[in-house]
Design a protein around this motif. Structure first.
Motif: not given
Length: 233
Positions: A138-153
């Protein structure tokens, strides 16, 4: 003498018939030509016939003009209605949701538990080969992106989280490559990554979540959510 007189009398009726026929033919031709002229000009020929034809022609033209005007009005209304429907369809298409990948096999479902997970499974897994294009659901804005789950582990490997407004977020995990960055605006169906097998994964797939916050622990059943949005999974 009697023979001459008899001869003359015998020819006169014949000449009279011939002359009568000629006169009759002339009158017939005049009448036909008169009617034709009346039709063309509306003024010649017999007065009654000319007026009748002229009035009929005028009425016919007026009726045709009225019908054409009515048809034009109807066509204009139909065009406006079709344009309105097309506009609504375009808005609906922009607002639609979709699955993160086009061709897949469903594997682990939301709520599954077992030795593979520390807690119950928080999303829906879409089994696809490594390198499959992953699209924004769906359309929107990226708030997390990266390794380590983007910060979620680390269990999520490379991951992305997109905010869709109204407290709705989507998450994409176990990616082999990330093609977006934090703060980037994306549209429905836009490529955001390639699928992979990173993190805690038993095989190539895309882990997909719907969350009420950007963080781990707020996931809801993504399949039920997509069904409400008209997407069959």
């Amino acid at each position: 003498m009697s023979k001459r007189v008899s001869f003359q009398h015998s020819r006169r009726p014949s000449l009279s018939r011939v002359r009568g026929a000629v006169v009759a033919a002339g009158l017939g031709t005049s009448m036909v030509l008169g009617v034709g002229a009346a039709i063309a000009a509306g003024t010649t020929g017999a007065p009654g016939t000319a007026n009748l034809i002229s009035t009929g022609a005028a009425d016919s033209v007026a009726e045709q003009a009225a019908v054409q005007a009515k048809m034009a009005k109807v066509a204009k209304a139909e065009h406006a209605a079709a344009k309105k429907v097309a506009k609504k369809a375009a808005v609906k298409k922009i607002a639609a949701w979709e699955t993160p990948v086009r061709h897949y096999v469903l594997s682990a479902c939301f709520g599954n538990d077992g030795a593979r997970w520390a807690h119950k499974h928080s999303g829906q897994d879409f089994a696809v080969p490594i390198g499959t294009k992953v699209e924004a659901a769906h359309s929107g804005t990226v708030v997390k992106a990266g390794p380590n789950g983007g910060g979620d582990g680390p269990a999520y490997g490379n991951a992305i989280v997109i905010s869709h407004g109204n407290g709705t977020y989507s998450q994409y995990a176990h990616l082999s490559r990330i093609d977006v960055h934090i703060g980037q605006t994306v549209k429905t169906g836009e490529k955001i990554a390639l699928s992979g097998n990173t993190g805690n994964s038993s095989g190539p797939h895309v882990h997909f979540e719907i969350r009420t916050t950007p963080n781990y622990g707020s996931a809801i059943n993504p399949v039920s959510f997509l069904h409400k949005e008209g997407v069959m999974v």
